[in-house]
Scaffold this active site. Structure first.
Site, mmCIF file in Angstrom:
data_model
loop_
_atom_site.group_PDB
_atom_site.id
_atom_site.type_symbol
_atom_site.label_atom_id
_atom_site.label_comp_id
_atom_site.label_asym_id
_atom_site.label_seq_id
_atom_site.Cartn_x
_atom_site.Cartn_y
_atom_site.Cartn_z
ATOM 1 C CB VAL A 185 -0.973 -0.051 1.129
ATOM 2 C CG1 VAL A 185 -0.121 -0.057 2.585
ATOM 3 C CG2 VAL A 185 -1.810 1.164 1.102
ATOM 4 C CB ALA A 186 3.532 2.436 2.088
ATOM 5 C CG HIS A 192 -3.484 -9.505 16.270
ATOM 6 N ND1 HIS A 192 -4.282 -10.183 16.860
ATOM 7 C CD2 HIS A 192 -3.895 -8.509 15.442
ATOM 8 C CE1 HIS A 192 -5.537 -9.566 16.293
ATOM 9 N NE2 HIS A 192 -5.068 -8.493 15.573
ATOM 10 N N GLY A 201 -8.605 -6.361 9.088
ATOM 11 C CA GLY A 201 -9.505 -5.483 9.795
ATOM 12 C C GLY A 201 -10.033 -4.303 8.934
ATOM 13 N N GLY A 202 -9.328 -3.518 8.540
ATOM 14 C CA GLY A 202 -9.653 -2.299 7.818
ATOM 15 C C GLY A 202 -8.871 -1.223 7.716
ATOM 16 C CG HIS A 251 -0.124 -8.023 13.959
ATOM 17 N ND1 HIS A 251 -0.393 -8.830 12.628
ATOM 18 C CD2 HIS A 251 -0.827 -6.885 13.835
ATOM 19 C CE1 HIS A 251 -1.503 -8.181 12.050
ATOM 20 N NE2 HIS A 251 -1.828 -6.730 12.747
ATOM 21 C CD GLU A 276 -10.036 -3.408 13.309
ATOM 22 O OE1 GLU A 276 -9.036 -3.290 13.923
ATOM 23 O OE2 GLU A 276 -10.528 -3.704 12.470
ATOM 24 C CB ALA A 317 -4.327 -5.746 6.108
ATOM 25 N NE ARG A 369 -4.364 -4.980 16.674
ATOM 26 C CZ ARG A 369 -4.222 -4.851 15.385
ATOM 27 N NH1 ARG A 369 -3.112 -4.569 15.083
ATOM 28 N NH2 ARG A 369 -5.182 -4.787 14.632
ATOM 29 N NE ARG A 398 -0.460 -1.851 13.599
ATOM 30 C CZ ARG A 398 -1.658 -2.480 12.887
ATOM 31 N NH1 ARG A 398 -2.623 -1.728 12.395
ATOM 32 N NH2 ARG A 398 -1.907 -3.823 13.141
#
Length: 548
Positions: free
Chosen positions: A19-20, A250, A53-54, A358, A122, A51, A299, A393
């Site tokens: 993505v980056a 995680h 969750g979103g 994670h 979350e 990934a 987390r 995070r």
């Protein structure tokens, strides 16, 4: 050593196609920069597609009543253990709505909800603000949309060089050269293909977007590609790194039996966001009394609580009870399929879970535009320490960071190539593949698992460092495996050095011999630098991001 077989050139080379990386490359292309993406595998093989969750974002055109970017910032800072940079957090999260809007414009499709997009909640979030796709397959949709956009760039597809591992950042003139800002300059990268053939990519700027280093550990949610290559490249090029000791485990990874190794299926945090609870084998709640948010605590809190319960009961796992949730298979198809593959039906029985490595909160130290301490070298996404995450995070901030910081890094490159900090081209230094220190991957993973997982102590960290040192030898980097092993070895020693220096517990760094948080003396990030082959650790100074 063999001389390079070929040479190519560009204004900008982006290392990594998640993505980056793709966000940076697409933005740079639209800004008129000749851009090349280099990846060691196929273009979709990185962490992004895993990934679940979103994307955490407060959308301009649809969010929970009362939610705001300000609240998202507050939640992020609360989860970060006092080490996030408030200015960076505010800037990155404020750019989130525009970044997600652009992603949707590139074709990404998110799950619909009443009056707009469906929103999930979350751990650590005070509101429903996580957009998702395919239930629990958000990363796959983001990767698909970005790759499709790369193929559709005009006048021809964005060039992506696959099956080429970046093994070195090439400095101008083969030595550390300094510009007026007192930063060394880069002239490109050295790569090795799948057959060990070297090549040079000349570039006036390099963006590292290679992801994290989850493969340091024997059990992880990360794919085999997450070996920390970009961080190792940056350290060897002279760029500082920070917050490397903060490796997020995680809390809910599918337990597939004793001795499981490699990538394990993730059980997304959104399952708890929809009401599932953690219990032990006797049915007792794990998170009751552990935190005001209980099962939706950050987390680091949940992982530590699970680890304590497992140690107290002698169990190898705990259980996520989602039997009261309606429509589990439809809402979480990826998790449902993984559970069924080991013979568990989430509709009728709890899912066995345990923590696993994670997300890496630290990385190459950058400003909020992706600039590192080396002129011409930029970093974005999980490889970077932008100031967003601090010591832990917040869930689903990672895809958002990749989208925002990829675009920001590309804009910084364009500005630096054109403005007063213009990066001058120069002769490429020694293009021979390097000889680097490397230990066997299995040794590194086993050692880091027993010496630097959840619950560390000084004796274990020192013993782990000694064990890796003893297994290390000089090896010529002529293939992908050796390059990855060298990266993992360097990063293991860097993580151990930082973890040994931080004599407190903070965020996802838990020291059993120093269980308290020491805000009076240690509320600063630790910087790790490689100088003349030796690692050094120091606190951030008042001019660096994250300094208190």
């Amino acid at each position: 050593m063999n001389a390079p077989r070929w040479e190519a050139g560009a204004d900008l080379v982006v290392v990594g196609s998640g993505v980056a990386g793709l966000s940076a490359a697409l933005e740079a292309h639209e800004l008129g920069l000749r851009t090349l993406v280099v990846t060691k595998d196929d273009a979709g093989a990185g962490s992004t597609r895993w990934a679940q969750g979103g994307i955490a974002v407060v959308l301009d055109d649809g969010h929970e009543p009362g939610d705001s970017v300000h609240r998202h910032v507050a939640d992020t800072l609360a989860a970060a253990g006092g080490l996030a940079d408030p200015a960076a957090v505010a800037a990155i999260l404020a750019d989130g709505p525009a970044a997600v809007s652009e992603l949707r414009g590139r074709g990404a499709v998110f799950d619909p909800g009443p009056g707009g997009l469906a929103l999930a909640r979350e751990g650590g979030h005070s509101a429903f603000r996580v957009v998702h796709a395919g239930g629990d397959a958000t990363g796959a949709e983001v990767q698909r949309a970005l790759l499709a956009a790369a193929r559709d760039t005009a006048p021809e597809p964005l060039p992506i060089l696959t099956d080429h591992l970046a093994v070195d950042v090439l400095p101008v003139s083969g030595k550390r050269c300094y510009d007026t800002a007192n930063h060394s300059r880069v002239a490109g990268i050295l790569v090795v293909d799948g057959q060990g053939r070297p090549g040079v990519v000349r570039a006036r700027a390099v963006v590292l977007a290679t992801g994290g280093y989850g493969q340091l550990y024997a059990s992880t949610t990360n794919p085999d590609t997450s070996t920390g290559d970009g961080l190792a490249l940056a350290l060897r090029a002279g760029a500082p790194a920070a917050d490397l000791e903060f490796v997020q485990f995680h809390p809910t990874v599918l337990y597939t039996g004793p001795g499981a190794r490699g990538r394990r299926p993730l059980v997304t945090e959104a399952v708890r966001g929809h009401g599932a609870v953690l219990v032990d084998a006797a049915g007792r709640r794990v998170m009751a009394g552990e935190h005001p948010l209980e099962d939706l605590a950050p987390r680091d809190v949940v992982s530590a609580a699970i680890a304590r319960r497992m140690a107290a009961t002698g169990a190898s796992c705990v259980y996520l009870d989602a039997t009261a949730l309606d429509g589990f298979a439809e809402r979480f198809p990826t998790v449902h399929a993984a559970a069924r593959a080991i013979g568990v039906d989430p509709a009728t029985e709890p899912i066995p879970v345990s923590p696993a490595a994670h997300y890496t909160c630290g990385g190459v130290l950058t400003d909020v535009h992706g600039r590192t301490g080396v002129a011409g070298l930029y970093a974005a996404g999980e490889v970077a320490r932008s100031g967003l995450h601090g010591a832990n995070r917040l869930a689903s901030n990672s895809l958002l960071e990749g989208l925002v910081m990829g675009r920001r890094a590309a804009r910084a490159v364009a500005a630096d190539l054109a403005g007063p900090r213009r990066l001058l081209e120069g002769p490429v230094g020694d293009p021979s593949p390097p000889t680097l220190k490397a230990a066997a991957r299995d040794l590194v993973q086993r050692t880091m698992t027993w010496g630097a997982s959840i619950g560390r102590d000084g004796a274990g960290l020192a013993a782990a460092s000694d064990a890796i040192d003893a297994g290390t030898a000089e090896r010529a980097v002529t293939d992908r495996a050796t390059g990855e092993d060298a990266a993992l070895t360097l990063i293991a020693q860097a993580v151990l050095a930082a973890a040994g220096t931080r004599t407190e517990s903070r965020g996802c760094h838990v020291r059993t011999d120093f269980p308290r948080t020491d805000d009076a003396h240690q509320r600063r990030s630790l910087v790790v630098e490689l100088t003349d082959g030796a690692l050094a650790v120091r606190p951030t100074d008042d001019t660096e991001a994250g300094a208190a």
